[in-house]
Enzyme design. Structure first.
Site, PDB file in Angstrom:
ATOM      1  N   GLU A  55       0.843  -1.201   0.000  1.00  0.00           N
ATOM      2  CA  GLU A  55       0.000   0.000   0.000  1.00  0.00           C
ATOM      3  C   GLU A  55       0.873   1.245   0.000  1.00  0.00           C
ATOM      4  O   GLU A  55       1.602   1.512   0.956  1.00  0.00           O
ATOM      5  CB  GLU A  55      -0.924   0.026   1.212  1.00  0.00           C
ATOM      6  CG  GLU A  55      -1.798   1.280   1.237  1.00  0.00           C
ATOM      7  CD  GLU A  55      -2.708   1.347   2.444  1.00  0.00           C
ATOM      8  OE1 GLU A  55      -3.311   2.418   2.662  1.00  0.00           O
ATOM      9  OE2 GLU A  55      -2.814   0.349   3.162  1.00  0.00           O
ATOM     10  N   LYS A  89      -8.272 -15.044  16.318  1.00  0.00           N
ATOM     11  CA  LYS A  89      -8.446 -14.648  14.914  1.00  0.00           C
ATOM     12  C   LYS A  89      -9.876 -14.262  14.576  1.00  0.00           C
ATOM     13  O   LYS A  89     -10.348 -14.487  13.461  1.00  0.00           O
ATOM     14  CB  LYS A  89      -7.949 -15.766  13.985  1.00  0.00           C
ATOM     15  CG  LYS A  89      -6.480 -16.101  14.200  1.00  0.00           C
ATOM     16  CD  LYS A  89      -6.024 -17.316  13.443  1.00  0.00           C
ATOM     17  CE  LYS A  89      -4.575 -17.641  13.773  1.00  0.00           C
ATOM     18  NZ  LYS A  89      -4.090 -18.880  13.161  1.00  0.00           N
ATOM     19  N   ASP A 127       1.877 -14.230  12.791  1.00  0.00           N
ATOM     20  CA  ASP A 127       0.707 -14.815  12.126  1.00  0.00           C
ATOM     21  C   ASP A 127      -0.170 -13.671  11.629  1.00  0.00           C
ATOM     22  O   ASP A 127      -0.781 -12.955  12.431  1.00  0.00           O
ATOM     23  CB  ASP A 127      -0.070 -15.684  13.118  1.00  0.00           C
ATOM     24  CG  ASP A 127      -1.175 -16.477  12.447  1.00  0.00           C
ATOM     25  OD1 ASP A 127      -1.601 -16.082  11.341  1.00  0.00           O
ATOM     26  OD2 ASP A 127      -1.623 -17.477  13.027  1.00  0.00           O
ATOM     27  N   HIS A 186      -2.703  10.131  -1.683  1.00  0.00           N
ATOM     28  CA  HIS A 186      -2.933   8.811  -2.257  1.00  0.00           C
ATOM     29  C   HIS A 186      -2.951   8.863  -3.779  1.00  0.00           C
ATOM     30  O   HIS A 186      -2.530   7.920  -4.435  1.00  0.00           O
ATOM     31  CB  HIS A 186      -4.249   8.230  -1.731  1.00  0.00           C
ATOM     32  CG  HIS A 186      -4.090   7.484  -0.445  1.00  0.00           C
ATOM     33  ND1 HIS A 186      -3.984   6.122  -0.393  1.00  0.00           N
ATOM     34  CD2 HIS A 186      -3.984   7.915   0.836  1.00  0.00           C
ATOM     35  CE1 HIS A 186      -3.839   5.738   0.862  1.00  0.00           C
ATOM     36  NE2 HIS A 186      -3.838   6.807   1.624  1.00  0.00           N
TER      37      HIS A 186
END
Length: 574
Positions: free
Chosen positions: A255, A387, A463, A561
């Site tokens: 990004e 998660k 993770d 951006h």
């Protein structure tokens, strides 16, 4: 491309034993033309009767003298009500001189300015021609296969033996997952599996790298049935001044703007004296679910587990699983006949999911003696919660619970962040607090904490799926010191990180951990490396929150951006 740079590169004589081709002859002709332009040939300035600097000085003086004379004459005519179109011989001569000097100055200084804008297209065309000529092979070469081709030829490096194995995998005679154990060579197994996959699917994996990776390092630990690896660029934000120490924070991301924005936040924190962090809690959780015949029996086990008199016995049973895993608490919840038991334990420098699971299994086996009617439905009952966004993690915490704060000075807010304290405080209240509440957010009272958490996690071998609960964060901003300075903080109750195990042992991720000074286990103070990494994650989030909120407050988000997060590639030709 700059002409002088191009000719200097062309002037380097490199002998290549190839036959002359049409392309090379054209290139030589073009290079000779470029050399002719750059040679010491006659220049236009050589025709001037005076040195160039004297000629320029003469015309400058003449131009401004004539302008002054004409303005003076026209002012007198206006005062005397004389028509401006009535001119004398001296005024005609002055006008002619003005035009002549203006043309000279425009020709000398104006052409270079125009060429600086118009010349880019010509340079690009010339560069494109030269590159196209240079790209022509001097001898016939096999053209690479297109990604759109359905059939893919066998990889040339495959031996006859490997070719037979590929055919066996394609035919289903040899399981793909068993290649490593059968061959004893992980790199060879990956190449064979890759070739078999291309033949079965009819799709090319061109662009997915195979070479340059240690496949032995992931066997039985990180990934099964590999066919290659992906590439993610790693940027550096910082230095982040946290608790009196400087850290260069690695961030793996695709990004645009993310690293640059976090870096700006680090700068604002640095020049304001740095940030401080506090670790509130350190404990990984696992919550099995068990079922009884009646609610009464489920409640009896709940009371037994939560009785302080029984904790020491349970801790001894739990702690047998590891020399680092130490039981901290057990919290229970009942849903009908089902009991959810949330075990929490310290895990040293490991993230600790496997460690706590082994300890829980020991306790479940022990409880079967006193509660034989207990039916273990699953070692994880989602009351952990792993998660998934969950209020229990937001309230109770999971992994490392960290608070990080900084006071940003007023002049830094204005000069570095390009906004002001009052605007930031108002935006934080209406966006991060009120806006998130309106959306029904769960732990999402921030601008983009998950952006920074994900980037640091990927770079350091964590993770990535645990980004979900690890990004639980509430960002607070308040005006302090009579409203001049900004107090900003992030509270993150469930940062789940480790510096040993999993992806942390891979070469690239290990290097990033080493950059932060937290690679591997800390033998002197077990667990301190993982706790420090959690604090660095929180400090990086603080920097990212500060910068993004400032960009939104100053109205710079869309502009930045559009500049840094948009590809110039023509997607229609991709």
């Amino acid at each position: 491309m700059d002409l002088r740079r191009r000719t200097s590169l062309q002037s380097q004589h490199i002998e290549i034993p190839v036959k002359p081709t049409v392309g090379l002859m054209k290139q030589n002709k073009k290079v000779g033309f470029v050399h002719a332009l750059d040679s010491d040939s006659a220049k236009a300035s050589d025709a001037l009767p005076l040195p160039l600097y004297l000629t320029n000085g003469f015309f400058f003086t003449l131009f401004f003298t004539v302008v002054y004379y004409l303005l003076t004459r026209w002012r007198e005519k206006i005062r005397n009500s004389t028509p401006l179109h009535v001119v004398t011989l001296s005024e005609i001569a002055a006008i002619v001189t003005f035009v002549a000097s203006f043309i000279y100055l425009l020709g000398f200084f104006g052409i270079g300015l125009v060429q600086s804008f118009a010349g880019h297209a010509d340079d690009e065309d010339l560069d494109r021609v030269i590159l196209n000529e240079d790209a022509r092979p001097t001898a016939p070469l096999p053209s690479p296969k297109s990604n759109k081709e359905v059939s893919v030829d066998p990889v040339p490096v495959l031996s006859e033996e490997d070719e037979e194995i590929v055919k066996a995998v394609v035919a289903g005679k040899t399981p793909s997952y068993a290649l490593e154990s059968k061959l004893g060579d992980c790199r060879r197994a990956a190449a064979i599996r890759r070739e078999a996959l291309e033949r079965v699917t009819g799709k090319s994996l061109l662009g997915l790298p195979l070479e340059g990776f240690d496949y032995e390092s992931i066997l039985g630990q990180c990934c099964e049935m590999p066919v290659g690896y992906i590439q993610i660029p790693v940027g550096i934000a910082g230095p982040l001044l946290l608790d009196g120490r400087e850290y260069s924070v690695p961030m793996a991301t695709t990004e645009g703007c993310l690293v640059a924005s976090t870096n700006r936040g680090c700068k604002a924190i640095y020049v304001s004296g740095g940030a401080n962090s506090v670790l509130l809690k350190d404990g990984m959780t696992r919550a099995p679910v068990v079922r009884f015949g009646t609610v009464k029996r489920a409640a009896e086990l709940k009371f037994f587990l939560e009785d302080p008199l029984n904790f020491e016995t349970l801790a001894i049973v739990f702690n047998r699983s590891s020399r680092f895993g130490r039981l901290q608490s057990i919290k229970c919840a009942i849903a009908g006949k089902n009991l959810y038991m949330r075990f929490c334990c310290s895990t040293g420098d490991a993230m600790g999911m496997n460690m706590v699971s082994k300890g829980v299994q020991n306790v479940l086996d022990f409880l079967q003696n006193d509660f034989p009617d207990m039916d273990v439905i699953g070692i994880s009952g989602n009351y952990c919660s792993d998660k998934k966004p969950a209020a229990v993690n937001w309230i109770e915490g999971r992994g490392k619970s960290v608070v990080c704060e900084a006071i940003i000075k007023e002049d830094v807010v204005k000069k570095v962040l390009k906004t002001n304290v009052a605007s930031l405080v108002e935006l934080n209240m209406l966006k991060n607090l009120t806006g998130s509440a309106m959306a029904g957010a769960l732990g999402g009272f921030n601008a983009h904490a998950s952006n920074i958490v994900s980037a640091v996690y990927l770079a350091t071998g964590q993770d990535p799926a645990q980004n979900i609960e690890s990004s639980h964060c509430i960002t607070m901003m308040e005006a302090v010191n009579d409203g001049k300075d900004l107090h900003v903080s992030v509270t993150m109750p469930s940062i789940e990180v480790g510096t040993v195990g999993g992806g942390t042992q891979l070469a690239s991720q290990s290097a990033c951990l080493n950059l932060l000074g937290v690679r591997g286990a800390n033998r002197e103070a077990p667990g301190s490396n993982a706790r420090l990494l959690a604090s660095i994650v929180a400090g990086s989030v603080l920097a990212g929150e500060l910068s993004l909120m400032s960009a939104i407050s100053a109205g710079q988000l869309v502009k930045s951006h559009m500049k840094y997060n948009r590809s110039n590639k023509d997607v229609t030709k991709a």
